[in-house]
Design a protein around this motif. Structure first.
Motif, PDB file in Angstrom:
ATOM      1  N   SER A   1     -17.899   0.622  26.179  1.00 16.65           N
ATOM      2  CA  SER A   1     -17.730   1.697  27.164  1.00 16.65           C
ATOM      3  C   SER A   1     -16.324   2.276  27.101  1.00 16.65           C
ATOM      4  O   SER A   1     -16.138   3.493  27.226  1.00 16.65           O
ATOM      5  CB  SER A   1     -18.065   1.204  28.579  1.00 16.65           C
ATOM      6  OG  SER A   1     -17.106   0.294  29.052  1.00 16.65           O
ATOM      7  N   HIS A   2     -15.330   1.436  26.872  1.00 20.31           N
ATOM      8  CA  HIS A   2     -13.963   1.927  26.725  1.00 20.31           C
ATOM      9  C   HIS A   2     -13.839   2.796  25.467  1.00 20.31           C
ATOM     10  O   HIS A   2     -13.250   3.879  25.505  1.00 20.31           O
ATOM     11  CB  HIS A   2     -12.973   0.764  26.656  1.00 20.31           C
ATOM     12  CG  HIS A   2     -12.862  -0.007  27.920  1.00 20.31           C
ATOM     13  ND1 HIS A   2     -12.395  -1.299  27.956  1.00 20.31           N
ATOM     14  CD2 HIS A   2     -13.168   0.311  29.203  1.00 20.31           C
ATOM     15  CE1 HIS A   2     -12.401  -1.743  29.203  1.00 20.31           C
ATOM     16  NE2 HIS A   2     -12.877  -0.771  29.979  1.00 20.31           N
TER      17      HIS A   2
ATOM     18  N   GLU B   1     -15.436   6.210  25.922  1.00 19.40           N
ATOM     19  CA  GLU B   1     -14.593   7.132  26.704  1.00 19.40           C
ATOM     20  C   GLU B   1     -13.479   7.717  25.860  1.00 19.40           C
ATOM     21  O   GLU B   1     -13.178   8.911  25.941  1.00 19.40           O
ATOM     22  CB  GLU B   1     -14.017   6.430  27.934  1.00 19.40           C
ATOM     23  CG  GLU B   1     -15.022   6.294  29.044  1.00 19.40           C
ATOM     24  CD  GLU B   1     -14.387   6.183  30.418  1.00 19.40           C
ATOM     25  OE1 GLU B   1     -13.457   6.961  30.726  1.00 19.40           O
ATOM     26  OE2 GLU B   1     -14.846   5.315  31.171  1.00 19.40           O
TER      27      GLU B   1
ATOM     28  N   LEU C   1     -23.203   4.888  22.244  1.00 18.15           N
ATOM     29  CA  LEU C   1     -23.836   4.675  23.546  1.00 18.15           C
ATOM     30  C   LEU C   1     -25.321   4.351  23.389  1.00 18.15           C
ATOM     31  O   LEU C   1     -25.820   3.408  23.999  1.00 18.15           O
ATOM     32  CB  LEU C   1     -23.654   5.897  24.446  1.00 18.15           C
ATOM     33  CG  LEU C   1     -24.317   5.805  25.816  1.00 18.15           C
ATOM     34  CD1 LEU C   1     -23.742   4.649  26.631  1.00 18.15           C
ATOM     35  CD2 LEU C   1     -24.160   7.119  26.565  1.00 18.15           C
TER      36      LEU C   1
ATOM     37  N   ARG D   1     -21.800  -0.360  33.375  1.00 15.62           N
ATOM     38  CA  ARG D   1     -20.746   0.443  32.746  1.00 15.62           C
ATOM     39  C   ARG D   1     -21.342   1.456  31.773  1.00 15.62           C
ATOM     40  O   ARG D   1     -20.941   2.620  31.756  1.00 15.62           O
ATOM     41  CB  ARG D   1     -19.757  -0.458  32.014  1.00 15.62           C
ATOM     42  CG  ARG D   1     -18.935  -1.343  32.926  1.00 15.62           C
ATOM     43  CD  ARG D   1     -18.173  -2.356  32.100  1.00 15.62           C
ATOM     44  NE  ARG D   1     -19.112  -3.213  31.388  1.00 15.62           N
ATOM     45  CZ  ARG D   1     -19.314  -4.494  31.652  1.00 15.62           C
ATOM     46  NH1 ARG D   1     -18.637  -5.078  32.588  1.00 15.62           N
ATOM     47  NH2 ARG D   1     -20.182  -5.201  30.977  1.00 15.62           N
TER      48      ARG D   1
ATOM     49  N   SER E   1     -23.016   4.282  33.602  1.00 14.21           N
ATOM     50  CA  SER E   1     -22.009   5.191  34.143  1.00 14.21           C
ATOM     51  C   SER E   1     -21.488   6.133  33.049  1.00 14.21           C
ATOM     52  O   SER E   1     -21.337   7.331  33.270  1.00 14.21           O
ATOM     53  CB  SER E   1     -20.857   4.380  34.744  1.00 14.21           C
ATOM     54  OG  SER E   1     -19.813   5.228  35.148  1.00 14.21           O
ATOM     55  N   ILE E   2     -21.212   5.585  31.877  1.00 20.80           N
ATOM     56  CA  ILE E   2     -20.760   6.386  30.746  1.00 20.80           C
ATOM     57  C   ILE E   2     -21.842   7.377  30.328  1.00 20.80           C
ATOM     58  O   ILE E   2     -21.562   8.529  30.000  1.00 20.80           O
ATOM     59  CB  ILE E   2     -20.374   5.490  29.546  1.00 20.80           C
ATOM     60  CG1 ILE E   2     -19.169   4.619  29.892  1.00 20.80           C
ATOM     61  CG2 ILE E   2     -20.095   6.309  28.305  1.00 20.80           C
ATOM     62  CD1 ILE E   2     -17.888   5.358  30.092  1.00 20.80           C
TER      63      ILE E   2
ATOM     64  N   LYS F   1     -21.728  10.416  32.384  1.00 23.68           N
ATOM     65  CA  LYS F   1     -20.599  11.269  32.003  1.00 23.68           C
ATOM     66  C   LYS F   1     -20.910  12.060  30.728  1.00 23.68           C
ATOM     67  O   LYS F   1     -20.596  13.235  30.629  1.00 23.68           O
ATOM     68  CB  LYS F   1     -19.330  10.438  31.763  1.00 23.68           C
ATOM     69  CG  LYS F   1     -18.695   9.889  33.000  1.00 23.68           C
ATOM     70  CD  LYS F   1     -17.464   9.093  32.640  1.00 23.68           C
ATOM     71  CE  LYS F   1     -16.864   8.426  33.846  1.00 23.68           C
ATOM     72  NZ  LYS F   1     -15.672   7.633  33.500  1.00 23.68           N
TER      73      LYS F   1
END
Length: 183
Positions: free
Chosen positions: A141-142, A145, A160, A172, A175-176, A179
């Motif tokens: 996830s990091h 982003e 993803l 997480r 959530s990504i 986005k």
């Protein structure tokens, strides 16, 4: 104390974080100087928004053992995520990285720190390295982003999709995903 620790570990295994938090609290009252117990208690405490308690527990571990890379990393990452104390977070994460430069979780924290500092290229390199060590959803996830911020939405979406296939219920990643849908 052993009973409470075993119960806490079992409750964590079955995703009962509230029960685990209560059990760790009971175990901590019996053995407040146990670094392994305090580390686990701190991790669960921060999930409940008990950042102050988690910080005190981790600081206690670090006071007793200034080379405890796990506690240094956990404290630094928590400060990075839950506060605006970037300089202090950096101090802990960088020291943990000096002690254990090949640890995936610590490399992830270094990458996430670089992201927060605006050093996206360095963040991507560190997070890619951490992800190659272990395909952990938090690390992914990091990395996703950072890829999005760098404009590499195609690679971000591919990563993803791959991770959601493996971890369909990860919060997480969900959530990504929300986005990225807006991109």
């Amino acid at each position: 104390m052993l009973y409470w620790r075993l119960e806490a570990d079992l409750l964590l295994k079955y995703k009962d974080n509230a029960g685990a938090f209560a059990a760790f609290k009971n175990a901590h009252q019996i053995d407040p100087e146990n670094p392994h117990l305090n580390y686990q208690y701190a991790i669960v405490a921060q999930e409940f928004g008990e950042t102050g308690l988690a910080e005190r527990l981790l600081q206690g571990i670090i006071s007793s053992d200034s080379s405890n890379a796990s506690a240094l990393n956990a404290l630094g990452f928590m400060l990075l995520e839950k506060t605006n104390r970037l300089t202090e977070a950096a101090k802990y994460i960088e020291k943990a990285h000096q002690l254990r430069p090949d640890n995936a979780a610590i490399v992830d924290s270094m990458g996430w720190l670089q992201f927060h500092k605006g050093n996206y290229k360095e963040a991507a390199a560190l997070l890619s390295s951490a992800y190659q060590k272990t395909e952990d959803p938090e690390i992914a996830s990091h990395l996703i982003e950072v890829l999005v911020v760098q404009g590499d939405t195609k690679q971000a979406k591919e990563l993803l999709a791959h991770m959601i296939e493996q971890y369909p219920d990860d919060k997480r990643l969900k959530s990504i995903q929300i986005k990225i849908i807006d991109i």
